[in-house]
Scaffold this motif. Structure first.
Motif, PDB file in Angstrom:
ATOM      1  N   ASP A  26      -0.395  -3.038  -5.962  1.00 58.49           N
ATOM      2  CA  ASP A  26      -0.407  -2.131  -4.805  1.00 58.49           C
ATOM      3  C   ASP A  26       0.395  -0.874  -5.066  1.00 58.49           C
ATOM      4  OD1 ASP A  26       2.338  -3.050  -2.892  1.00 58.49           O
ATOM      5  OD2 ASP A  26       1.700  -4.228  -4.602  1.00 58.49           O
ATOM      6  N   LEU A  30      -2.325   2.149  -4.513  1.00 57.23           N
ATOM      7  CA  LEU A  30      -2.236   2.798  -3.199  1.00 57.23           C
ATOM      8  C   LEU A  30      -1.910   4.284  -3.281  1.00 57.23           C
ATOM      9  CD1 LEU A  30      -0.521   0.050  -1.032  1.00 57.23           C
ATOM     10  CD2 LEU A  30      -2.901   0.813  -0.960  1.00 57.23           C
ATOM     11  N   CYS A  33      -5.017   6.324  -3.271  1.00 58.59           N
ATOM     12  CA  CYS A  33      -5.951   6.134  -2.160  1.00 58.59           C
ATOM     13  C   CYS A  33      -5.749   7.209  -1.097  1.00 58.59           C
ATOM     14  CB  CYS A  33      -5.749   4.749  -1.522  1.00 58.59           C
ATOM     15  SG  CYS A  33      -6.291   3.398  -2.579  1.00 58.59           S
ATOM     16  N   SER A  35      -4.968   8.826   2.370  1.00 54.30           N
ATOM     17  CA  SER A  35      -3.954   8.423   3.342  1.00 54.30           C
ATOM     18  C   SER A  35      -4.573   7.996   4.667  1.00 54.30           C
ATOM     19  CB  SER A  35      -2.956   9.564   3.574  1.00 54.30           C
ATOM     20  OG  SER A  35      -3.639  10.713   4.026  1.00 54.30           O
ATOM     21  N   GLY A  37      -7.349   6.241   5.066  1.00 55.50           N
ATOM     22  CA  GLY A  37      -7.803   4.869   4.905  1.00 55.50           C
ATOM     23  C   GLY A  37      -9.005   4.511   5.753  1.00 55.50           C
ATOM     24  N   THR A  41      -6.860  -0.509   7.292  1.00 56.82           N
ATOM     25  CA  THR A  41      -5.772  -0.202   6.362  1.00 56.82           C
ATOM     26  C   THR A  41      -4.437  -0.772   6.834  1.00 56.82           C
ATOM     27  OG1 THR A  41      -6.897   1.772   5.568  1.00 56.82           O
ATOM     28  CG2 THR A  41      -4.524   1.650   5.203  1.00 56.82           C
ATOM     29  N   MET A  45      -2.172  -3.526   4.936  1.00 58.64           N
ATOM     30  CA  MET A  45      -0.794  -3.279   4.514  1.00 58.64           C
ATOM     31  C   MET A  45       0.128  -4.396   4.995  1.00 58.64           C
ATOM     32  SD  MET A  45      -1.052  -0.639   2.659  1.00 58.64           S
ATOM     33  CE  MET A  45       0.667  -0.291   2.382  1.00 58.64           C
ATOM     34  N   VAL A  60      -4.431  -4.766  -5.134  1.00 63.87           N
ATOM     35  CA  VAL A  60      -5.219  -3.989  -4.182  1.00 63.87           C
ATOM     36  C   VAL A  60      -6.521  -3.593  -4.861  1.00 63.87           C
ATOM     37  CG1 VAL A  60      -5.330  -1.768  -2.971  1.00 63.87           C
ATOM     38  CG2 VAL A  60      -3.255  -3.129  -2.883  1.00 63.87           C
ATOM     39  N   ALA A  62      -9.793  -0.925  -4.556  1.00 64.41           N
ATOM     40  CA  ALA A  62     -10.152   0.358  -3.957  1.00 64.41           C
ATOM     41  C   ALA A  62     -11.432   0.869  -4.618  1.00 64.41           C
ATOM     42  CB  ALA A  62      -9.021   1.371  -4.153  1.00 64.41           C
ATOM     43  N   MET A 105      -9.041   2.193   0.069  1.00 65.10           N
ATOM     44  CA  MET A 105      -8.633   0.808  -0.124  1.00 65.10           C
ATOM     45  C   MET A 105      -9.675  -0.114   0.497  1.00 65.10           C
ATOM     46  SD  MET A 105      -5.129  -1.239   0.896  1.00 65.10           S
ATOM     47  CE  MET A 105      -5.108  -0.607   2.529  1.00 65.10           C
TER      48      MET A 105
END
Length: 193
Positions: A26, A30, A33, A35, A37, A41, A45, A60, A62, A105
């Motif tokens: 992660d 992340l 990725c 922000s 999402g 998301t 998290m 994770v 993605a 993600m």
């Protein structure tokens, strides 16, 4: 990939779309990725935190859609890096960083990494013999703490827990050297008393 994740491309021949799929820690994935999402998301998290708090290693997944032009340009870069005799690893890492951006993600996975038989007993025995045992890990702090508790390395009643989080390279080396010097001086004082 060299960006901390493992990227691969998958094509959808019926629509001529190319997807970049990436999985990794992660902390590595992340940061590449978007922000904003997806609607899931925040829940994902929370799952990552829950996985870490019970000692699971977290991965994770993605993805992102890649245009044919970008994919073709990237394949040229990647092939040049893969065939390079000099600095191959850094060139491959740079190529991965160029494509592993603006991803979405998809989800997270928690993986249990079982302790080997006898580890908790061996660490307890070392502690009772006065041996200082240190754990250095690349895991999330919560994962490391949970694993440390499982293997009897961390006993919060002893109040000897020194958490060093998010240090790397030279900063980590210096901090470990300082801790080693502190433990050595403390041991010398105890022997003198």
């Amino acid at each position: 990939s060299g960006g901390g994740g493992g990227g691969s491309a998958a094509g959808d021949k019926s629509t001529s779309r190319i997807f970049l799929l990436c999985k990794g820690a992660d902390s590595s994935v992340l940061k590449h990725c978007n922000s904003d999402g997806t609607p899931f998301t925040q829940q994902c998290m929370q799952h990552i935190d829950n996985f870490a708090n019970v000692g699971l290693r977290t991965l994770v997944c993605a993805c992102r859609l890649v245009s044919e032009e970008e994919a073709a340009r990237w394949m040229l870069d990647y092939n040049a890096a893969a065939n390079s005799i000099k600095d191959r690893a850094s060139l491959l890492s740079a190529a991965a960083k160029r494509i592993e951006t603006n991803m979405t993600m998809l989800g997270a996975i928690g993986i249990e990494d079982e302790l080997q038989d006898g580890v908790p007993d061996a660490i307890s025995l070392l502690h009772s013999a006065g041996v200082n045992v240190w754990m250095i890990t690349g895991d999330k702090a919560e994962t490391g703490l949970a694993i440390g508790k499982k293997c009897n390395l961390v006993d919060l009643r002893r109040q000897e827990l020194e958490r060093i989080v998010n240090l790397s390279d030279e900063a980590l080396r210096l901090r470990v050297m300082n801790l080693h010097a502190y433990v050595f001086r403390r041991k010398q004082r105890m022997e003198e008393e």
